[in-house]
Design a protein around this motif. Structure first.
Motif, PDB file in Angstrom:
ATOM      1  N   LEU A   1       0.835  -1.201   0.000  1.00  0.00           N
ATOM      2  CA  LEU A   1       0.000   0.000   0.000  1.00  0.00           C
ATOM      3  C   LEU A   1       0.866   1.247   0.000  1.00  0.00           C
ATOM      4  O   LEU A   1       0.572   2.220  -0.711  1.00  0.00           O
ATOM      5  N   GLY A   2       1.941   1.233   0.781  1.00  0.00           N
ATOM      6  CA  GLY A   2       2.850   2.377   0.804  1.00  0.00           C
ATOM      7  C   GLY A   2       3.447   2.657  -0.563  1.00  0.00           C
ATOM      8  O   GLY A   2       3.485   3.808  -1.026  1.00  0.00           O
ATOM      9  N   VAL A   3       3.913   1.608  -1.224  1.00  0.00           N
ATOM     10  CA  VAL A   3       4.471   1.760  -2.577  1.00  0.00           C
ATOM     11  C   VAL A   3       3.401   2.266  -3.535  1.00  0.00           C
ATOM     12  O   VAL A   3       3.657   3.132  -4.390  1.00  0.00           O
ATOM     13  N   SER A   4       2.181   1.745  -3.406  1.00  0.00           N
ATOM     14  CA  SER A   4       1.093   2.144  -4.309  1.00  0.00           C
ATOM     15  C   SER A   4       0.715   3.609  -4.112  1.00  0.00           C
ATOM     16  O   SER A   4       0.442   4.333  -5.090  1.00  0.00           O
ATOM     17  N   LEU A   5       0.699   4.068  -2.873  1.00  0.00           N
ATOM     18  CA  LEU A   5       0.441   5.489  -2.622  1.00  0.00           C
ATOM     19  C   LEU A   5       1.569   6.343  -3.199  1.00  0.00           C
ATOM     20  O   LEU A   5       1.321   7.422  -3.763  1.00  0.00           O
ATOM     21  N   ALA A   6       2.800   5.870  -3.071  1.00  0.00           N
ATOM     22  CA  ALA A   6       3.947   6.598  -3.625  1.00  0.00           C
ATOM     23  C   ALA A   6       3.863   6.685  -5.141  1.00  0.00           C
ATOM     24  O   ALA A   6       4.232   7.705  -5.735  1.00  0.00           O
ATOM     25  N   LEU A   7       3.369   5.627  -5.785  1.00  0.00           N
ATOM     26  CA  LEU A   7       3.199   5.639  -7.239  1.00  0.00           C
ATOM     27  C   LEU A   7       2.103   6.606  -7.666  1.00  0.00           C
ATOM     28  O   LEU A   7       2.034   6.989  -8.845  1.00  0.00           O
ATOM     29  N   ASN A   8       1.251   6.991  -6.719  1.00  0.00           N
ATOM     30  CA  ASN A   8       0.232   8.019  -6.979  1.00  0.00           C
ATOM     31  C   ASN A   8       0.739   9.408  -6.612  1.00  0.00           C
ATOM     32  O   ASN A   8      -0.046  10.314  -6.328  1.00  0.00           O
ATOM     33  N   ASN A   9       2.065   9.540  -6.603  1.00  0.00           N
ATOM     34  CA  ASN A   9       2.732  10.826  -6.335  1.00  0.00           C
ATOM     35  C   ASN A   9       2.462  11.361  -4.925  1.00  0.00           C
ATOM     36  O   ASN A   9       2.403  12.581  -4.723  1.00  0.00           O
ATOM     37  N   LYS A  10       2.291  10.461  -3.970  1.00  0.00           N
ATOM     38  CA  LYS A  10       2.150  10.844  -2.577  1.00  0.00           C
ATOM     39  C   LYS A  10       3.456  10.567  -1.835  1.00  0.00           C
ATOM     40  O   LYS A  10       4.099   9.542  -2.068  1.00  0.00           O
ATOM     41  N   LYS A  11       3.835  11.495  -0.962  1.00  0.00           N
ATOM     42  CA  LYS A  11       5.003  11.283  -0.118  1.00  0.00           C
ATOM     43  C   LYS A  11       4.576  10.425   1.066  1.00  0.00           C
ATOM     44  O   LYS A  11       3.684  10.817   1.813  1.00  0.00           O
TER      45      LYS A  11
ATOM     46  N   GLU B   1       6.249 -14.473  -4.583  1.00  0.00           N
ATOM     47  CA  GLU B   1       7.591 -14.439  -5.177  1.00  0.00           C
ATOM     48  C   GLU B   1       8.266 -13.101  -4.889  1.00  0.00           C
ATOM     49  O   GLU B   1       9.472 -13.042  -4.615  1.00  0.00           O
ATOM     50  N   ALA B   2       7.485 -12.024  -4.939  1.00  0.00           N
ATOM     51  CA  ALA B   2       8.027 -10.694  -4.658  1.00  0.00           C
ATOM     52  C   ALA B   2       8.514 -10.595  -3.219  1.00  0.00           C
ATOM     53  O   ALA B   2       9.538  -9.956  -2.940  1.00  0.00           O
ATOM     54  N   GLN B   3       7.801 -11.242  -2.289  1.00  0.00           N
ATOM     55  CA  GLN B   3       8.202 -11.221  -0.886  1.00  0.00           C
ATOM     56  C   GLN B   3       9.579 -11.863  -0.705  1.00  0.00           C
ATOM     57  O   GLN B   3      10.399 -11.384   0.083  1.00  0.00           O
ATOM     58  N   ILE B   4       9.843 -12.942  -1.419  1.00  0.00           N
ATOM     59  CA  ILE B   4      11.136 -13.631  -1.312  1.00  0.00           C
ATOM     60  C   ILE B   4      12.266 -12.709  -1.743  1.00  0.00           C
ATOM     61  O   ILE B   4      13.362 -12.727  -1.170  1.00  0.00           O
ATOM     62  N   LEU B   5      12.003 -11.860  -2.721  1.00  0.00           N
ATOM     63  CA  LEU B   5      13.014 -10.948  -3.259  1.00  0.00           C
ATOM     64  C   LEU B   5      12.983  -9.575  -2.590  1.00  0.00           C
ATOM     65  O   LEU B   5      13.665  -8.652  -3.040  1.00  0.00           O
ATOM     66  N   SER B   6      12.181  -9.429  -1.533  1.00  0.00           N
ATOM     67  CA  SER B   6      12.043  -8.151  -0.810  1.00  0.00           C
ATOM     68  C   SER B   6      11.633  -7.025  -1.756  1.00  0.00           C
ATOM     69  O   SER B   6      12.215  -5.938  -1.758  1.00  0.00           O
ATOM     70  N   MET B   7      10.615  -7.309  -2.552  1.00  0.00           N
ATOM     71  CA  MET B   7      10.115  -6.329  -3.517  1.00  0.00           C
ATOM     72  C   MET B   7       8.604  -6.193  -3.383  1.00  0.00           C
ATOM     73  O   MET B   7       7.924  -7.153  -3.019  1.00  0.00           O
ATOM     74  N   PRO B   8       8.057  -5.022  -3.704  1.00  0.00           N
ATOM     75  CA  PRO B   8       6.599  -4.899  -3.800  1.00  0.00           C
ATOM     76  C   PRO B   8       6.112  -5.610  -5.057  1.00  0.00           C
ATOM     77  O   PRO B   8       6.837  -5.695  -6.060  1.00  0.00           O
ATOM     78  N   ALA B   9       4.902  -6.128  -5.016  1.00  0.00           N
ATOM     79  CA  ALA B   9       4.402  -6.953  -6.113  1.00  0.00           C
ATOM     80  C   ALA B   9       4.384  -6.209  -7.437  1.00  0.00           C
ATOM     81  O   ALA B   9       4.753  -6.759  -8.479  1.00  0.00           O
ATOM     82  N   ILE B  10       3.973  -4.940  -7.429  1.00  0.00           N
ATOM     83  CA  ILE B  10       3.816  -4.201  -8.678  1.00  0.00           C
ATOM     84  C   ILE B  10       5.155  -3.898  -9.333  1.00  0.00           C
ATOM     85  O   ILE B  10       5.241  -3.730 -10.550  1.00  0.00           O
ATOM     86  N   HIS B  11       6.235  -3.832  -8.554  1.00  0.00           N
ATOM     87  CA  HIS B  11       7.564  -3.638  -9.120  1.00  0.00           C
ATOM     88  C   HIS B  11       8.150  -4.958  -9.603  1.00  0.00           C
ATOM     89  O   HIS B  11       8.917  -4.986 -10.567  1.00  0.00           O
TER      90      HIS B  11
ATOM     91  N   ILE C   1      14.923   8.649  10.102  1.00  0.00           N
ATOM     92  CA  ILE C   1      14.147   8.224   8.940  1.00  0.00           C
ATOM     93  C   ILE C   1      15.097   8.008   7.773  1.00  0.00           C
ATOM     94  O   ILE C   1      15.987   8.830   7.514  1.00  0.00           O
ATOM     95  N   THR C   2      14.926   6.904   7.078  1.00  0.00           N
ATOM     96  CA  THR C   2      15.830   6.571   5.983  1.00  0.00           C
ATOM     97  C   THR C   2      15.069   6.465   4.662  1.00  0.00           C
ATOM     98  O   THR C   2      13.888   6.086   4.637  1.00  0.00           O
ATOM     99  N   ALA C   3      15.736   6.802   3.585  1.00  0.00           N
ATOM    100  CA  ALA C   3      15.145   6.661   2.255  1.00  0.00           C
ATOM    101  C   ALA C   3      15.110   5.182   1.872  1.00  0.00           C
ATOM    102  O   ALA C   3      15.924   4.378   2.337  1.00  0.00           O
ATOM    103  N   THR C   4      14.157   4.822   1.044  1.00  0.00           N
ATOM    104  CA  THR C   4      14.060   3.445   0.541  1.00  0.00           C
ATOM    105  C   THR C   4      14.448   3.450  -0.942  1.00  0.00           C
ATOM    106  O   THR C   4      14.628   4.515  -1.538  1.00  0.00           O
ATOM    107  N   PRO C   5      14.559   2.284  -1.557  1.00  0.00           N
ATOM    108  CA  PRO C   5      14.883   2.249  -2.997  1.00  0.00           C
ATOM    109  C   PRO C   5      13.771   2.778  -3.900  1.00  0.00           C
ATOM    110  O   PRO C   5      13.961   2.868  -5.108  1.00  0.00           O
ATOM    111  N   TYR C   6      12.623   3.126  -3.322  1.00  0.00           N
ATOM    112  CA  TYR C   6      11.467   3.510  -4.128  1.00  0.00           C
ATOM    113  C   TYR C   6      11.176   5.002  -3.984  1.00  0.00           C
ATOM    114  O   TYR C   6      11.179   5.537  -2.872  1.00  0.00           O
ATOM    115  N   PRO C   7      10.928   5.693  -5.088  1.00  0.00           N
ATOM    116  CA  PRO C   7      10.649   7.139  -5.034  1.00  0.00           C
ATOM    117  C   PRO C   7       9.444   7.451  -4.147  1.00  0.00           C
ATOM    118  O   PRO C   7       8.480   6.683  -4.092  1.00  0.00           O
TER     119      PRO C   7
END
Length: 317
Positions: A82-92, A277-287, A131-137
């Motif tokens: 959900l966090g990644v999805s909100l970020a993809l909607n240009n939300k910080k 599969e995305a969980q095993i690679l520590s990735m969000p599903a949509i990426h 607070i640390t940055a993540t690999p995702y914008p």
């Protein structure tokens, strides 16, 4: 302090000053049994920047807790995707890993990062420093780690302990469009702090019979929080891991939806191999896979949350 004989269960009251050792051997005067006893640790007083403001200010609608009393219902998976999805909607977006197991932090591929516990120990420093940055914008993280367990040991039961997280988030909440808080499957320090700090709760609910018990417990806790410390808090149930090929899964889904009519999201997250599969690679599903069914559904959940910022407070509360 109170110690209990492990054999006959006799309780003894000892002066706290009887020993300065954290553990000692005692002999029961009733049955003669030798047993190990431990001196209890007293909770520490909490220092606040502005306690009155923490108690007075309403928690913002963009601070959202992800919680359920039952484990294995995709709380961390939901918080991450959900966090990644909100970020993809240009939300910080700020993700707060408020679980000592640190699964959200590990899901982002991060280890040995400063935590909220470190922020409390270095109380004069701003929370931004932790607070640390993540690999995702557009996505940041307040990490968790092993030392987070100390928060419960040191502060649970201290006066006003449930305002600790809200107090610290007050200083940074205007920097983000959404703050998502991941919580453990338990009702104690972490969950109570998260619910006090947020006005919205997403309750992930797997489509099985036992999940209804976890949902009911969380709703009872939310009703209590609404009366005591956060009158604006409200919640919605998110169905997760729905197997549309399973008759029992569809049946339970229908029954739970009827049971909590008007309290569920329109979005439903289905079983999806790409998500696992995305969980095993520590990735969000949509990426991991843009064709992921669950990934698309978390994007739909993000749009639903953005479009409906003010859910009504239940009239029964």
């Amino acid at each position: 302090m109170i110690i209990v004989c492990q054999k006959c269960k006799t309780r003894f009251h000892l002066d706290d000053e009887a020993t300065d050792k954290p553990s000692f051997v005692a002999r029961c005067t009733v049955c003669g049994h030798l047993f190990s006893a431990y001196k209890p640790k007293r909770v520490q007083e909490i220092a606040f920047i502005d306690l009155e403001r923490a108690r007075r200010d309403e928690a913002n609608d963009h601070v959202i807790t992800i919680g359920n009393r039952k484990g294995g219902v995709a709380k961390t998976t939901t918080c991450f995707n959900l966090g990644v999805s909100l970020a993809l909607n240009n939300k910080k977006v700020l993700l707060v890993d408020f679980d000592a197991q640190a699964n959200l932090t590990l899901s982002l591929g991060l280890k040995q990062q400063p935590t909220f516990y470190d922020a409390q120990k270095a109380f004069g420093r701003p929370l931004d420093d932790f607070i640390t940055a993540t690999p995702y914008p557009n996505l940041w993280l307040l990490p968790s780690g092993r030392n987070m367990v100390m928060l419960n040991k040191l502060y649970f039961g201290a006066q006003h302990f449930e305002y600790m997280l809200k107090d610290r988030l007050n200083g940074i909440k205007d920097q983000f469009d959404f703050i998502l808080i991941d919580t453990p499957p338990a009702i104690e320090f972490y969950t109570l702090n998260a619910l006090t700090a947020s006005n919205r709760v997403v309750i992930p609910c797997q489509c099985d019979y036992l999940s209804t018990h976890g949902v009911d417990q969380v709703l009872r806790l939310i009703a209590l929080i609404r009366k005591r410390s956060n009158p604006q808090i409200r919640s919605r149930i998110l169905f997760t891991m729905l197997d549309r090929n399973s008759h029992s899964s569809r049946l339970i889904f229908s029954k739970i939806k009827d049971l909590y009519a008007g309290e569920t999201f329109d979005t439903v997250v289905e079983m999806d191999g790409a998500l696992k599969e995305a969980q095993i690679l520590s990735m969000p599903a949509i990426h991991y896979n843009q064709q992921s069914v669950a990934g698309a559904q978390y994007l739909g959940l993000a749009k639903e949350i953005i479009a409906n910022p003010h859910d009504p407070i239940p009239s029964s509360s």
